[in-house]
Design a protein around this motif. Structure first.
Motif, PDB file in Angstrom:
ATOM      1  N   ILE A  77       0.810  -1.223   0.000  1.00  9.17           N
ATOM      2  CA  ILE A  77       0.000   0.000   0.000  1.00  9.17           C
ATOM      3  C   ILE A  77       0.843   1.272   0.000  1.00  9.17           C
ATOM      4  O   ILE A  77       0.485   2.265  -0.645  1.00  9.17           O
ATOM      5  CB  ILE A  77      -0.938   0.005   1.226  1.00  9.17           C
ATOM      6  CG1 ILE A  77      -1.949  -1.146   1.116  1.00  9.17           C
ATOM      7  CG2 ILE A  77      -1.677   1.338   1.355  1.00  9.17           C
ATOM      8  CD1 ILE A  77      -2.807  -1.313   2.346  1.00  9.17           C
ATOM      9  N   ILE A  78       1.972   1.251   0.706  1.00  7.10           N
ATOM     10  CA  ILE A  78       2.742   2.475   0.951  1.00  7.10           C
ATOM     11  C   ILE A  78       3.910   2.626  -0.018  1.00  7.10           C
ATOM     12  O   ILE A  78       4.674   1.693  -0.254  1.00  7.10           O
ATOM     13  CB  ILE A  78       3.271   2.497   2.403  1.00  7.10           C
ATOM     14  CG1 ILE A  78       2.101   2.497   3.400  1.00  7.10           C
ATOM     15  CG2 ILE A  78       4.154   3.718   2.643  1.00  7.10           C
ATOM     16  CD1 ILE A  78       2.522   2.293   4.840  1.00  7.10           C
ATOM     17  N   ASP A  79       4.036   3.828  -0.549  1.00  6.46           N
ATOM     18  CA  ASP A  79       5.211   4.227  -1.315  1.00  6.46           C
ATOM     19  C   ASP A  79       6.140   4.932  -0.323  1.00  6.46           C
ATOM     20  O   ASP A  79       5.884   6.074   0.074  1.00  6.46           O
ATOM     21  CB  ASP A  79       4.793   5.183  -2.444  1.00  6.46           C
ATOM     22  CG  ASP A  79       5.962   5.691  -3.264  1.00  6.46           C
ATOM     23  OD1 ASP A  79       7.112   5.610  -2.794  1.00  6.46           O
ATOM     24  OD2 ASP A  79       5.728   6.203  -4.378  1.00  6.46           O
ATOM     25  N   PHE A  80       7.210   4.265   0.084  1.00 13.91           N
ATOM     26  CA  PHE A  80       8.057   4.809   1.146  1.00 13.91           C
ATOM     27  C   PHE A  80       8.871   6.014   0.681  1.00 13.91           C
ATOM     28  O   PHE A  80       9.248   6.860   1.505  1.00 13.91           O
ATOM     29  CB  PHE A  80       8.943   3.710   1.726  1.00 13.91           C
ATOM     30  CG  PHE A  80       8.186   2.799   2.653  1.00 13.91           C
ATOM     31  CD1 PHE A  80       8.089   3.085   4.002  1.00 13.91           C
ATOM     32  CD2 PHE A  80       7.524   1.683   2.158  1.00 13.91           C
ATOM     33  CE1 PHE A  80       7.356   2.274   4.854  1.00 13.91           C
ATOM     34  CE2 PHE A  80       6.793   0.858   2.996  1.00 13.91           C
ATOM     35  CZ  PHE A  80       6.705   1.161   4.356  1.00 13.91           C
ATOM     36  N   ASP A  81       9.137   6.132  -0.604  1.00 11.36           N
ATOM     37  CA  ASP A  81       9.771   7.355  -1.108  1.00 11.36           C
ATOM     38  C   ASP A  81       8.824   8.539  -0.952  1.00 11.36           C
ATOM     39  O   ASP A  81       9.241   9.644  -0.588  1.00 11.36           O
ATOM     40  CB  ASP A  81      10.157   7.184  -2.583  1.00 11.36           C
ATOM     41  CG  ASP A  81      11.334   6.241  -2.774  1.00 11.36           C
ATOM     42  OD1 ASP A  81      12.137   6.093  -1.841  1.00 11.36           O
ATOM     43  OD2 ASP A  81      11.437   5.637  -3.865  1.00 11.36           O
ATOM     44  N   LYS A  82       7.547   8.304  -1.214  1.00  9.69           N
ATOM     45  CA  LYS A  82       6.536   9.353  -1.053  1.00  9.69           C
ATOM     46  C   LYS A  82       6.371   9.708   0.418  1.00  9.69           C
ATOM     47  O   LYS A  82       6.304  10.893   0.775  1.00  9.69           O
ATOM     48  CB  LYS A  82       5.199   8.874  -1.626  1.00  9.69           C
ATOM     49  CG  LYS A  82       4.059   9.867  -1.502  1.00  9.69           C
ATOM     50  CD  LYS A  82       2.778   9.290  -2.110  1.00  9.69           C
ATOM     51  CE  LYS A  82       1.607  10.250  -1.978  1.00  9.69           C
ATOM     52  NZ  LYS A  82       0.359   9.660  -2.546  1.00  9.69           N
ATOM     53  N   LEU A  83       6.313   8.697   1.282  1.00 17.04           N
ATOM     54  CA  LEU A  83       6.147   8.921   2.720  1.00 17.04           C
ATOM     55  C   LEU A  83       7.286   9.761   3.285  1.00 17.04           C
ATOM     56  O   LEU A  83       7.066  10.608   4.155  1.00 17.04           O
ATOM     57  CB  LEU A  83       6.072   7.578   3.446  1.00 17.04           C
ATOM     58  CG  LEU A  83       6.104   7.596   4.981  1.00 17.04           C
ATOM     59  CD1 LEU A  83       4.926   8.385   5.544  1.00 17.04           C
ATOM     60  CD2 LEU A  83       6.086   6.170   5.523  1.00 17.04           C
TER      61      LEU A  83
END
Length: 335
Positions: A125-131
């Motif tokens: 679910i998570i885009d860690f670059d975006k986070l």
């Protein structure tokens, strides 16, 4: 008159399956065109939600929708609801599966569940670059350091947030294993403090200036007030509520007291001579550095929950909680 810039912090408590209520809250908030939190602080299931809101590949509400679809257990036809809850306890496809060593040798193990499904869910679910990007809201999640017994905070603006940080915040013993990060071992942050108000206040201190309107929106999953128990299930229900809600009233009082101190120091600053020795005092300088929080808004879970509430991931209950969070937010905030 120019409208003040609004800076908002969203605070999300822990509470297992009760976190579906926070998804309902988020749905209602994000329907408001101008809602865009600058700070999101979460613990346990609230940390999962915070990371998804800030870093979802498909957007905050869609990301939470996906999260709760993966966490929800399908209803079993013709089986009474309490029995359904018990039947689904050992396994949750989106979060955990049984750890056979924990069941075969419970004395020699530290946990009963394997949380590898949770890692997969969060990474899906998570885009860690975006986070962890500069454009993301300031996200702070917390976990309890087992060795020191102290709460530690992980921030996407300082050091970054990885999937293990999120899992650590929800590593509730003895069900879930401790999470190892950089040589340290962590359990659920809710064991120390289930309401991350303090990091929200601290983050808001560093954003904007005195001309900004700063608001904290906090979601309360556990009621502070409740009925006197009449039988043993009531005893456990009330004990859990009081345990997880115990520090909220203290934090509210600290918020009120700090606001009073800020008003006082601002008035004192107006009348204090420029050459006064008090201006060199570390206490005076510290108080002058504080920024006032204009508003503390509480969204309170109004529906009663039973002993199995935090473990009830059945479809019927999760849908009801999402709906309740949505309607409570609309009603309590007059949206």
């Amino acid at each position: 008159m120019t409208k003040k810039k609004k800076i908002t912090a969203l605070v999300l408590q822990g509470g297992g399956a009760l976190g579906a209520y926070e998804y309902g809250v988020a749905k209602a908030l994000y329907e408001q065109r101008d809602f865009s939190p600058d700070v999101i602080c979460g613990v346990s299931i609230g940390a999962f939600s915070a990371a998804v809101i800030a870093g979802s590949k498909t957007g905050p509400v869609d990301g939470l929708k996906k999260l709760w679809e993966l966490f929800t257990s399908s209803n079993i036809p013709f089986v009474p609801h309490p029995l359904q809850v018990l039947m689904t306890l050992p396994y949750n496809a989106g979060m955990y599966k049984p750890s056979f060593s924990g069941y075969i040798n419970p004395i020699g193990s530290t946990h009963f569940c394997d949380t590898r499904p949770l890692y997969k869910t969060l990474e899906e679910i998570i885009d860690f670059d975006k986070l962890n990007s500069a454009d993301a809201p300031h996200v702070v999640i917390s976990a309890t350091n087992i060795a020191t017994g102290l709460l530690e905070e992980f921030s996407n603006k300082t050091g970054g947030i990885r999937v293990e940080h999120i899992v650590a915040s929800g590593s509730l013993p003895p069900s879930f294993p401790m999470t190892k990060i950089d040589g340290n071992h962590y359990w659920d942050g809710g064991l120390f403090s289930n309401t991350p108000l303090k990091p929200a206040f601290k983050c808001l201190e560093t954003i904007g200036d005195d001309d900004c309107e700063k608001e904290v929106i906090m979601v309360e999953l556990f009621p502070q007030k409740g009925k006197v128990p009449e039988h043993m299930p009531d005893v456990f229900d009330r004990m859990i509520e009081m345990t997880f809600q115990s520090k909220v009233s203290f934090d509210k009082k600290m918020y009120q007291r700090t606001s009073e101190y800020i008003d006082f120091i601002n008035e004192l600053n107006e009348i204090l001579p420029k050459d006064s020795h008090l201006r060199d005092s570390p206490a005076f300088k510290q108080l002058m550095s504080y920024s006032k929080i204009s508003k503390l808004t509480m969204i309170q879970h109004s529906a009663p929950e039973n002993l199995l509430g935090a473990s009830d991931f059945t479809e019927k209950t999760i849908k009801a909680r999402i709906k309740k969070g949505y309607h409570d937010t609309k009603e309590q905030l007059n949206l």
